[in-house]
Design a protein around this motif. Sequence first.
Motif: not given
Length: 258
Positions: A125, A138, A213, A229, A232, A235, A237
């Motif tokens: 988080q 994440g 990402n 990374d 998720y 999302s 990075s």
Amino acid sequence: MRNQRRLQLATVGLAAVLTATGCTAAGPADAGGTGGGGGGGGMSAPVPSTSTAPATLPPLSARPVPDRAPTVIPVRAFMALPEEMRFGQIRVGTQFDRAVPPLCGGEFAAGRMAAATAAVVSAYQLRDEPSEGSLWPGVVYQTIRTYNGSGSAAFMRGLRADLASCTSFTRAGVPFRVRTAALSGVGDEALTIDLIQPQTDLPGNPIGGDQINRIVVIRVGDTVTILWDAPYENSSSKPAVVADFARRAVDTIHVWRS
């Protein structure tokens, strides 16, 4: 408020050591993806979150890395997230072909000189996000691979050459662009790889803009680590967060090898 979905961290076995000697070929989970070298079969189940690296990591060690490549990669070789960033379990063993993204082909394949490969996944988080409600976790994967002789430098040369011809691809109908850049001041050599795709909402509808990402590949002597990374809930990075992960990963490898 975004729908919460907890990361399901699949675990394999229970051991303090994530891999044994040698590497075996591991195919991609996605038929259009990479042929991963160095499978991580028999790797560890969840490592208790109490197993931590120092909260404040020391500067990069100036001590030389030993010449002989390890054939066993312990849990302590992997970076541990700072306490305030943890979201559930950290450093959970996973298969190599899940720990790197599929690109155009076999860019992350280990090569013949690899001595050992292991991979873990952690949920995290962000420090500046609230602890409840709108928080999204994440997901960061880390692979560590050791090489005999000049194998680690050869892997980096091969990766750069492969990426020079991998600037875009399509997977499952989604177009991706690949952006690569050198990263200075981290390890002996390093580069960033950005995977760029059209931004969508959770149901998959285009909403404009890009989702980006980041992967970081770093060589530290005879050791290569790959940080991904991963996306998720669609999302992107945060570059500063990934840069912090990269520094922590290198510091932790230095401590392990010294």
